[in-house]
Design a protein around this motif. Structure first.
Motif, PDB file in Angstrom:
ATOM      1  N   TRP A  71     -47.798 -21.110  41.771  1.00  0.00           N
ATOM      2  CA  TRP A  71     -46.500 -21.637  41.348  1.00  0.00           C
ATOM      3  C   TRP A  71     -45.566 -20.534  40.873  1.00  0.00           C
ATOM      4  O   TRP A  71     -44.363 -20.562  41.134  1.00  0.00           O
ATOM      5  CB  TRP A  71     -46.653 -22.734  40.297  1.00  0.00           C
ATOM      6  N   MET A  72     -46.114 -19.540  40.189  1.00  0.00           N
ATOM      7  CA  MET A  72     -45.280 -18.416  39.751  1.00  0.00           C
ATOM      8  C   MET A  72     -44.746 -17.656  40.967  1.00  0.00           C
ATOM      9  O   MET A  72     -43.596 -17.217  40.990  1.00  0.00           O
ATOM     10  CB  MET A  72     -46.057 -17.481  38.816  1.00  0.00           C
ATOM     11  N   GLU A  73     -45.583 -17.531  41.990  1.00  0.00           N
ATOM     12  CA  GLU A  73     -45.161 -16.866  43.222  1.00  0.00           C
ATOM     13  C   GLU A  73     -44.039 -17.664  43.911  1.00  0.00           C
ATOM     14  O   GLU A  73     -43.054 -17.093  44.368  1.00  0.00           O
ATOM     15  CB  GLU A  73     -46.358 -16.720  44.156  1.00  0.00           C
ATOM     16  N   ARG A  74     -44.196 -18.982  43.960  1.00  0.00           N
ATOM     17  CA  ARG A  74     -43.156 -19.831  44.559  1.00  0.00           C
ATOM     18  C   ARG A  74     -41.840 -19.729  43.790  1.00  0.00           C
ATOM     19  O   ARG A  74     -40.759 -19.671  44.389  1.00  0.00           O
ATOM     20  CB  ARG A  74     -43.617 -21.284  44.594  1.00  0.00           C
ATOM     21  N   LEU A  75     -41.932 -19.727  42.471  1.00  0.00           N
ATOM     22  CA  LEU A  75     -40.722 -19.589  41.655  1.00  0.00           C
ATOM     23  C   LEU A  75     -40.044 -18.250  41.906  1.00  0.00           C
ATOM     24  O   LEU A  75     -38.826 -18.182  42.080  1.00  0.00           O
ATOM     25  CB  LEU A  75     -41.057 -19.730  40.171  1.00  0.00           C
ATOM     26  N   ALA A  76     -40.835 -17.181  41.922  1.00  0.00           N
ATOM     27  CA  ALA A  76     -40.279 -15.847  42.153  1.00  0.00           C
ATOM     28  C   ALA A  76     -39.611 -15.771  43.528  1.00  0.00           C
ATOM     29  O   ALA A  76     -38.523 -15.193  43.666  1.00  0.00           O
ATOM     30  CB  ALA A  76     -41.369 -14.788  42.031  1.00  0.00           C
ATOM     31  N   GLN A  77     -40.245 -16.357  44.533  1.00  0.00           N
ATOM     32  CA  GLN A  77     -39.668 -16.346  45.881  1.00  0.00           C
ATOM     33  C   GLN A  77     -38.389 -17.162  45.928  1.00  0.00           C
ATOM     34  O   GLN A  77     -37.408 -16.757  46.549  1.00  0.00           O
ATOM     35  CB  GLN A  77     -40.677 -16.877  46.903  1.00  0.00           C
ATOM     36  N   GLY A  78     -38.376 -18.299  45.242  1.00  0.00           N
ATOM     37  CA  GLY A  78     -37.172 -19.122  45.189  1.00  0.00           C
ATOM     38  C   GLY A  78     -36.017 -18.409  44.523  1.00  0.00           C
ATOM     39  O   GLY A  78     -34.866 -18.504  44.963  1.00  0.00           O
ATOM     40  N   ILE A  79     -36.320 -17.663  43.480  1.00  0.00           N
ATOM     41  CA  ILE A  79     -35.286 -16.877  42.793  1.00  0.00           C
ATOM     42  C   ILE A  79     -34.791 -15.765  43.708  1.00  0.00           C
ATOM     43  O   ILE A  79     -33.586 -15.548  43.860  1.00  0.00           O
ATOM     44  CB  ILE A  79     -35.822 -16.326  41.455  1.00  0.00           C
ATOM     45  N   ALA A  80     -35.721 -15.059  44.351  1.00  0.00           N
ATOM     46  CA  ALA A  80     -35.358 -13.962  45.251  1.00  0.00           C
ATOM     47  C   ALA A  80     -34.517 -14.452  46.432  1.00  0.00           C
ATOM     48  O   ALA A  80     -33.591 -13.769  46.873  1.00  0.00           O
ATOM     49  CB  ALA A  80     -36.613 -13.251  45.750  1.00  0.00           C
ATOM     50  N   ASP A  81     -34.827 -15.640  46.935  1.00  0.00           N
ATOM     51  CA  ASP A  81     -34.104 -16.206  48.075  1.00  0.00           C
ATOM     52  C   ASP A  81     -32.781 -16.846  47.673  1.00  0.00           C
ATOM     53  O   ASP A  81     -32.000 -17.255  48.533  1.00  0.00           O
ATOM     54  CB  ASP A  81     -34.964 -17.263  48.777  1.00  0.00           C
ATOM     55  N   GLY A  82     -32.546 -16.988  46.373  1.00  0.00           N
ATOM     56  CA  GLY A  82     -31.319 -17.612  45.890  1.00  0.00           C
ATOM     57  C   GLY A  82     -31.370 -19.133  45.880  1.00  0.00           C
ATOM     58  O   GLY A  82     -30.371 -19.789  45.604  1.00  0.00           O
ATOM     59  N   VAL A  83     -32.542 -19.701  46.161  1.00  0.00           N
ATOM     60  CA  VAL A  83     -32.708 -21.161  46.152  1.00  0.00           C
ATOM     61  C   VAL A  83     -32.729 -21.670  44.721  1.00  0.00           C
ATOM     62  O   VAL A  83     -32.239 -22.758  44.430  1.00  0.00           O
ATOM     63  CB  VAL A  83     -34.007 -21.554  46.901  1.00  0.00           C
ATOM     64  N   ILE A  84     -33.308 -20.861  43.830  1.00  0.00           N
ATOM     65  CA  ILE A  84     -33.357 -21.197  42.404  1.00  0.00           C
ATOM     66  C   ILE A  84     -32.376 -20.279  41.690  1.00  0.00           C
ATOM     67  O   ILE A  84     -32.483 -19.057  41.775  1.00  0.00           O
ATOM     68  CB  ILE A  84     -34.772 -21.006  41.831  1.00  0.00           C
ATOM     69  N   GLU A  85     -31.430 -20.882  41.014  1.00  0.00           N
ATOM     70  CA  GLU A  85     -30.449 -20.097  40.287  1.00  0.00           C
ATOM     71  C   GLU A  85     -30.957 -19.826  38.865  1.00  0.00           C
ATOM     72  O   GLU A  85     -31.479 -20.711  38.211  1.00  0.00           O
ATOM     73  CB  GLU A  85     -29.121 -20.833  40.212  1.00  0.00           C
ATOM     74  N   VAL A  86     -30.789 -18.600  38.441  1.00  0.00           N
ATOM     75  CA  VAL A  86     -31.177 -18.197  37.097  1.00  0.00           C
ATOM     76  C   VAL A  86     -29.893 -17.979  36.306  1.00  0.00           C
ATOM     77  O   VAL A  86     -29.025 -17.207  36.734  1.00  0.00           O
ATOM     78  CB  VAL A  86     -32.007 -16.897  37.127  1.00  0.00           C
ATOM     79  N   PRO A  87     -29.743 -18.670  35.168  1.00  0.00           N
ATOM     80  CA  PRO A  87     -28.533 -18.495  34.375  1.00  0.00           C
ATOM     81  C   PRO A  87     -28.393 -17.047  33.901  1.00  0.00           C
ATOM     82  O   PRO A  87     -29.371 -16.391  33.575  1.00  0.00           O
ATOM     83  CB  PRO A  87     -28.717 -19.428  33.185  1.00  0.00           C
ATOM     84  N   LYS A  88     -27.165 -16.583  33.901  1.00  0.00           N
ATOM     85  CA  LYS A  88     -26.885 -15.235  33.390  1.00  0.00           C
ATOM     86  C   LYS A  88     -26.960 -15.278  31.875  1.00  0.00           C
ATOM     87  O   LYS A  88     -26.553 -16.238  31.241  1.00  0.00           O
ATOM     88  CB  LYS A  88     -25.513 -14.749  33.840  1.00  0.00           C
ATOM     89  N   GLU A  89     -27.522 -14.194  31.307  1.00  0.00           N
ATOM     90  CA  GLU A  89     -27.601 -14.123  29.843  1.00  0.00           C
ATOM     91  C   GLU A  89     -26.215 -13.889  29.271  1.00  0.00           C
ATOM     92  O   GLU A  89     -25.396 -13.219  29.854  1.00  0.00           O
ATOM     93  CB  GLU A  89     -28.552 -12.995  29.431  1.00  0.00           C
ATOM     94  N   HIS A  90     -25.991 -14.454  28.104  1.00  0.00           N
ATOM     95  CA  HIS A  90     -24.671 -14.307  27.468  1.00  0.00           C
ATOM     96  C   HIS A  90     -24.672 -13.143  26.536  1.00  0.00           C
ATOM     97  O   HIS A  90     -25.460 -12.815  25.830  1.00  0.00           O
ATOM     98  CB  HIS A  90     -24.319 -15.573  26.694  1.00  0.00           C
TER      99      HIS A  90
END
Length: 90
Positions: A71-90
């Protein structure tokens, strides 16, 4: 060599026990992901302190750890592919 420290075993088992609490269903996966943050440090400590051979052994001994890792690998791949958006830190 497969010699693992007591700490490596303990941390792998913590992650394994967590992942095994949830059924192997879509709903179970969703529940696993909801609380996975609390187990990422233990997961990373094991990842950073083991060789490939040791990691293969851990994944055989602790199938919940393997499930978590996938699951961690899937999440990392989703983030790398831009499928999962990660909020920018403020």
């Amino acid at each position: 060599m497969i010699n693992l420290t007591a700490e490596q075993h303990q941390l792998a088992k913590i992650v394994h026990d967590y992942a095994c609490r949830f059924p192997l269903t879509e709903h179970g996966d969703a529940l696993l992901l909801q609380g996975c943050y609390d187990y990422m440090n233990a997961f990373k400590l094991v990842m950073d302190s083991t060789s490939k051979v040791q990691m293969d052994y851990i994944c055989l001994q602790y199938p919940g750890y393997l499930r978590f890792a996938k699951w961690m690998e899937r999440l990392a791949q989703g983030i790398a592919d831009g499928v999962i958006e990660v909020p920018k830190e403020h």
